[in-house]
Write a protein that holds these residues in place. Structure first.
Motif, PDB file in Angstrom:
ATOM      1  N   TYR A   1     -45.257  15.181   8.156  1.00  0.00           N
ATOM      2  CA  TYR A   1     -45.902  15.804   9.119  1.00  0.00           C
ATOM      3  C   TYR A   1     -46.254  15.093  10.715  1.00  0.00           C
ATOM      4  N   GLU A   2     -46.765  14.372  10.476  1.00  0.00           N
ATOM      5  CA  GLU A   2     -47.231  12.903  11.114  1.00  0.00           C
ATOM      6  C   GLU A   2     -45.928  12.245  12.002  1.00  0.00           C
ATOM      7  N   ARG A   3     -46.447  12.739  13.164  1.00  0.00           N
ATOM      8  CA  ARG A   3     -45.566  12.202  14.878  1.00  0.00           C
ATOM      9  C   ARG A   3     -46.717  10.608  15.123  1.00  0.00           C
ATOM     10  N   ASP A   4     -45.570   9.709  15.317  1.00  0.00           N
ATOM     11  CA  ASP A   4     -46.716   8.754  16.504  1.00  0.00           C
ATOM     12  C   ASP A   4     -45.441   7.392  17.349  1.00  0.00           C
ATOM     13  N   LYS A   5     -46.389   6.400  17.414  1.00  0.00           N
ATOM     14  CA  LYS A   5     -45.838   5.942  17.658  1.00  0.00           C
ATOM     15  C   LYS A   5     -44.140   5.535  17.598  1.00  0.00           C
ATOM     16  N   TRP A   6     -44.087   5.304  16.416  1.00  0.00           N
ATOM     17  CA  TRP A   6     -42.935   4.459  15.919  1.00  0.00           C
ATOM     18  C   TRP A   6     -41.891   5.925  16.704  1.00  0.00           C
ATOM     19  N   ASP A   7     -42.290   7.701  15.890  1.00  0.00           N
ATOM     20  CA  ASP A   7     -42.086   8.692  16.880  1.00  0.00           C
ATOM     21  C   ASP A   7     -41.113   8.927  17.674  1.00  0.00           C
ATOM     22  N   GLU A   8     -42.515   7.903  18.941  1.00  0.00           N
ATOM     23  CA  GLU A   8     -42.283   7.617  20.487  1.00  0.00           C
ATOM     24  C   GLU A   8     -41.228   6.475  20.996  1.00  0.00           C
ATOM     25  N   LEU A   9     -41.099   5.696  20.001  1.00  0.00           N
ATOM     26  CA  LEU A   9     -40.043   4.588  20.345  1.00  0.00           C
ATOM     27  C   LEU A   9     -38.740   5.140  19.753  1.00  0.00           C
ATOM     28  N   LEU A  10     -38.475   6.175  18.969  1.00  0.00           N
ATOM     29  CA  LEU A  10     -37.380   6.241  18.390  1.00  0.00           C
ATOM     30  C   LEU A  10     -36.857   7.039  19.880  1.00  0.00           C
TER      31      LEU A  10
ATOM     32  N   PHE B   1     -46.409   3.480   5.798  1.00  0.00           N
ATOM     33  CA  PHE B   1     -47.144   4.340   5.354  1.00  0.00           C
ATOM     34  C   PHE B   1     -48.198   3.915   4.505  1.00  0.00           C
ATOM     35  N   LEU B   2     -47.760   2.531   4.004  1.00  0.00           N
ATOM     36  CA  LEU B   2     -48.147   2.016   2.924  1.00  0.00           C
ATOM     37  C   LEU B   2     -49.753   1.631   3.391  1.00  0.00           C
ATOM     38  N   PHE B   3     -49.699   0.885   5.157  1.00  0.00           N
ATOM     39  CA  PHE B   3     -51.035   0.282   5.354  1.00  0.00           C
ATOM     40  C   PHE B   3     -51.601   1.279   6.803  1.00  0.00           C
ATOM     41  N   LYS B   4     -51.346   2.548   6.726  1.00  0.00           N
ATOM     42  CA  LYS B   4     -52.243   3.196   6.842  1.00  0.00           C
ATOM     43  C   LYS B   4     -53.629   3.518   6.524  1.00  0.00           C
ATOM     44  N   LYS B   5     -54.571   3.414   7.637  1.00  0.00           N
ATOM     45  CA  LYS B   5     -55.700   3.155   7.103  1.00  0.00           C
ATOM     46  C   LYS B   5     -56.929   4.972   7.027  1.00  0.00           C
ATOM     47  N   HIS B   6     -57.120   5.553   5.980  1.00  0.00           N
ATOM     48  CA  HIS B   6     -57.633   6.549   5.794  1.00  0.00           C
ATOM     49  C   HIS B   6     -59.055   6.856   5.684  1.00  0.00           C
ATOM     50  N   ASP B   7     -59.389   6.747   6.813  1.00  0.00           N
ATOM     51  CA  ASP B   7     -60.909   6.582   6.914  1.00  0.00           C
ATOM     52  C   ASP B   7     -61.568   7.796   6.200  1.00  0.00           C
ATOM     53  N   THR B   8     -62.994   8.560   5.216  1.00  0.00           N
ATOM     54  CA  THR B   8     -63.183   9.051   4.741  1.00  0.00           C
ATOM     55  C   THR B   8     -64.495   9.192   5.152  1.00  0.00           C
ATOM     56  N   ASN B   9     -65.064   8.363   5.611  1.00  0.00           N
ATOM     57  CA  ASN B   9     -66.239   8.525   6.069  1.00  0.00           C
ATOM     58  C   ASN B   9     -66.689  10.040   7.180  1.00  0.00           C
ATOM     59  N   ASN B  10     -67.378  10.469   6.465  1.00  0.00           N
ATOM     60  CA  ASN B  10     -67.133  11.823   7.294  1.00  0.00           C
ATOM     61  C   ASN B  10     -69.075  11.874   8.619  1.00  0.00           C
ATOM     62  N   PRO B  11     -68.966  11.980   9.612  1.00  0.00           N
ATOM     63  CA  PRO B  11     -70.199  11.383  10.455  1.00  0.00           C
ATOM     64  C   PRO B  11     -70.853  12.367   9.841  1.00  0.00           C
ATOM     65  N   LEU B  12     -70.823  13.412   9.442  1.00  0.00           N
ATOM     66  CA  LEU B  12     -71.950  14.951   8.855  1.00  0.00           C
ATOM     67  C   LEU B  12     -72.358  14.401   8.180  1.00  0.00           C
ATOM     68  N   ASN B  13     -72.132  14.121   7.674  1.00  0.00           N
ATOM     69  CA  ASN B  13     -73.233  13.425   5.534  1.00  0.00           C
ATOM     70  C   ASN B  13     -73.867  11.822   6.785  1.00  0.00           C
ATOM     71  N   VAL B  14     -75.090  12.719   5.733  1.00  0.00           N
ATOM     72  CA  VAL B  14     -76.087  11.830   5.815  1.00  0.00           C
ATOM     73  C   VAL B  14     -77.024  10.920   4.442  1.00  0.00           C
ATOM     74  N   GLU B  15     -76.913   9.535   4.462  1.00  0.00           N
ATOM     75  CA  GLU B  15     -77.271   9.266   3.076  1.00  0.00           C
ATOM     76  C   GLU B  15     -78.695   9.316   3.166  1.00  0.00           C
ATOM     77  N   ILE B  16     -79.023   9.475   1.783  1.00  0.00           N
ATOM     78  CA  ILE B  16     -80.547   9.876   1.283  1.00  0.00           C
ATOM     79  C   ILE B  16     -80.556   8.463  -0.080  1.00  0.00           C
ATOM     80  N   THR B  17     -81.537   8.416  -0.502  1.00  0.00           N
ATOM     81  CA  THR B  17     -81.857   7.062  -0.847  1.00  0.00           C
ATOM     82  C   THR B  17     -82.512   7.622  -1.748  1.00  0.00           C
TER      83      THR B  17
END
Length: 715
Positions: free
Chosen positions: A206-215, A88-104
């Motif tokens: 709450y999350e179940r991933d490949k680790w749980d599948e392996l178990l 869990f320390l190395f889990k990626k947390h993608d916070t980029n929301n494709p619905l947000n449009v950057e303005i300059t």
């Protein structure tokens, strides 16, 4: 900027925006909570690593088949546990929301000049980036990663164009000032820590991933190896339960700090706009959301017809104007229509939500926020112009955000053509004509389905209502008169009572006494009996609705005595509507059965036996076949004339273009089940649309019959 930057009040005392002394103690509590979490989590990681170290290096005094098996099992358990805690320390947390449009700033120089001046006035750092999207909201957000726990957090500003479309320039200044109040709060850094802690804990619990599948594979392997997988299960279960408790504790402490941060940010807004603007902006969110939802409901129908609007916010504005003309409750809810005060502060939020539990709420109630903002009242200068004037080519920006939203959410082809909003509005207004019922119906047709009348013998049904040609004028006048108004007030009051009593029983309402629709006050221990009493009255309500619908039919049937064509159309529309209600009710019942079965399956979790899995698979297959039977029955019907509906097409094709997903009766299939759920929701939404349009058309026809009679009487 003076031309577009609302003037700030000059009477704000020094130190007004400084946080209270309790704020510092709340920061300390959150820091301690985060420190405890970090120590506990790292200690568990270290302990798991140490167990792996022991399992690998612990010497075997006797080497044989069983000691080797025990050694491998211990290494496997310790290795799996260490991997479980460390991943869990190395889990990626993608916070980029494709619905947000950057303005300059190059694109919108005036907006950025506005932001720069407001940041200077509120002593806040400039946002790292500015984004816009479709929401009726504005907020601060940041990209949280492991590195953000050690490096400065770069805060971004998100502006929802649905909000821009709903408030004035002074209120927009207040909203941004509130967000910049957060920018200047040093405790925002804690938000990054809390976010990361929550992400780690949520992943663990709450999350179940490949680790749980392996178990799972390990548990189902050779019995001599599987035993170690089963031994690991309770350890993982205990860790997850322990982390769930920590999660609750962290968020309980952080919620108190978050509420105080909201109060402080509101005071920053007050310091640059006066006490009213931030409160008024909060209040406008209600009507703005209602208009947004109204327009979106019709735009969803347009999307079903492969019509994609170019500008979502054009329809939001049109919906607000439409609702203010046709819906009295909406018109009364508008800020400009609230009672005026001659002098001093005007309070617009009641304490109705002040009694709700706040243990885990990160925002105070609007009532409490208003009390905070107006504790000392400062008058401001209101600029009623729209914030759109800050944006360069606002219509183009609105279209960019709209089209990005539709492309992302609907996964549209890049070459899709968007229809000008003005043309789509014609479609929307045609829908509104059939799906919005006039005010004089007093809501009697809202939130329910028409009674399934027996139309096999219309004359007998009229006789059941006890209405004759001689009694017709009085019956017509009494249909939607004072008696109906009294009944609808009674039903509305009962519904509100049920909501209140439910909150009491769920312990989300902390009042020691509460008042129900009958005007009497009660205590919490009486809630269960009162709720049961209210629920027992529903069958009586259904009897009343049946008598009412029968009376309405009888009155209008008698009005067509000398108009055979109108009588034929009236019977046709009633017959279709009653048949449709039967199919719609059956569909809703099977949807409920499906949900109940899913809930039961989820409650079994990983403890579901093979036999139980087979039973659930068979039940889901049976439900799928039940849905198919309803579709086939509905397909025997023929649409009456309706706006924006190709009545020549089959009902089956209208409700669902593709075939219902096939469900195996031999094994549970999650992907297919999700597809079935989505299909049932789609069909239900389309059934609701047809029902509402058919009812609207029927009411319109009945109104025409009444108009003809009235015109004849005048002649």
């Amino acid at each position: 900027m003076k031309q577009v930057y609302p003037e700030s009040p000059q009477c704000i005392p020094a130190g007004y925006t400084l946080p209270p002394s309790s704020y510092k103690s709340q920061v300390v509590y959150v820091l301690l909570a985060m420190l405890v979490f970090l120590v506990l989590y790292l200690a568990m990681v270290a302990l798991a690593g140490y167990l792996l170290y022991l399992a690998v290096l612990y010497p075997m005094e006797t080497v044989n088949r069983w000691t080797i098996l025990l050694k491998l099992g211990a290494i496997g358990m310790a290795g799996m546990l260490f991997g479980f805690m460390l991943k869990f320390l190395f889990k990626k947390h993608d916070t980029n929301n494709p619905l947000n449009v950057e303005i300059t700033e190059d694109e919108h120089p005036q907006l950025f000049s506005f932001i720069r001046q407001l940041c200077a006035e509120t002593n806040a750092p400039l946002p790292h980036k500015v984004f816009v999207n479709h929401e009726i909201n504005a907020c601060v957000f940041y990209n949280s990663t492991i590195l953000s726990l050690f490096l400065p957090v770069k805060k971004n500003l998100l502006i929802g164009l649905g909000l821009v479309n709903s408030i004035n320039l002074t209120e927009f200044k207040a909203v941004l000032a509130h967000e910049f109040g957060h920018f200047s709060q040093s405790s925002m850094k804690l938000g990054s820590y809390v976010y990361m802690a929550n992400s780690i804990i949520q992943s663990i619990v709450y999350e179940r991933d490949k680790w749980d599948e392996l178990l799972e594979k390990w548990k189902n392997s050779n019995i001599q190896l599987a035993v170690f997988g089963w031994l690991l299960m309770p350890v993982v279960w205990l860790i997850r339960k322990f982390m769930a408790l920590i999660y609750q504790a962290i968020n309980l402490v952080n919620a108190s700090l978050s509420r105080q941060m909201e109060y402080n940010a509101d005071r920053v807004a007050v310091s640059v706009t006066g006490s009213d603007a931030i409160v008024n902006a909060l209040y406008r969110l209600g009507p703005a959301s209602e208009a947004f939802d109204h327009s979106n409901s019709h735009l969803t129908t347009a999307i079903d017809n492969k019509i994609y609007t170019s500008n979502l916010f054009y329809h939001q504005s049109k919906a607000a104007a439409y609702l203010s003309q046709t819906r009295e409750s909406y018109r009364q809810s508008l800020l400009e229509n609230l009672p005026k005060h001659t002098a001093g502060a005007r309070f617009i939020f009641s304490d109705e939500d002040g009694h709700l539990a706040e243990m885990y709420s990160s925002h105070p109630s609007n009532y409490k926020r208003e009390q905070n903002a107006k504790a000392t009242y400062f008058a401001g200068i209101e600029d009623e112009r729209s914030p759109w004037l800050l944006f360069n080519e606002p219509e183009k920006l609105a279209e960019t955000v709209t089209q990005n939203l539709l492309r992302v959410n609907l996964q549209l082809h890049p070459n899709i053509t968007f229809t000008p909003a003005e043309e789509v509005q014609d479609f929307v207004e045609a829908e509104q004509q059939e799906t919005t019922f006039k005010a004089h119906y007093l809501g009697v047709y809202d939130n329910r389905l028409l009674t399934e009348l027996d139309l096999s013998d219309p004359e007998a049904l009229v006789a059941t209502a006890g209405i004759t040609s001689e009694l017709l004028p009085d019956a017509l006048k009494s249909l939607y008169g004072a008696g109906l108004q009294q009944k609808m007030e009674e039903l509305s009051g009962r519904y509100k009572d049920i909501q209140t009593l439910s909150l009491i029983l769920q312990k989300q309402d902390k009042r020691k006494t509460y008042t129900l629709h009958n005007g009497f006050s009660y205590e919490p221990h009486e809630a269960q009996a009162l709720l049961e009493q209210r629920l027992q009255e529903f069958p009586t309500d259904q009897d009343w609705y049946q008598r009412f619908d029968t009376k309405v039919f009888a009155v209008h049937y008698l009005l067509t005595q000398t108009q055979p064509a109108q009588r034929a159309e009236l019977l046709q529309r009633y017959t279709f509507l009653v048949a449709w209600v039967k199919q719609f009710s059956a569909w809703q019942q099977e949807q409920q059965n499906l949900q109940n079965t899913i809930d039961t399956a989820i409650s079994k979790g990983s403890h579901m036996s093979e036999k139980e899995g087979k039973w659930f698979a068979t039940e889901f297959r049976r439900l799928r076949d039940a849905f198919e039977a309803i579709l086939k029955e509905a397909d025997t019907l023929q649409f009456p004339a309706l706006q924006n509906v190709d009545t020549a097409q089959s009902v089956r094709k209208y409700l669902l273009q593709e075939e219902l997903i096939w469900m195996s009766a031999d094994s549970l299939q999650g992907e297919e089940l999700n597809m079935l759920i989505n299909q049932t929701v789609t069909v239900a939404e389309r059934m609701q649309r047809v029902y509402t349009k058919c009812l609207g058309s029927l009411l319109s026809l009945q109104e025409q019959l009444v108009t003809v009679v009235e015109e004849k009487e005048l002649v």
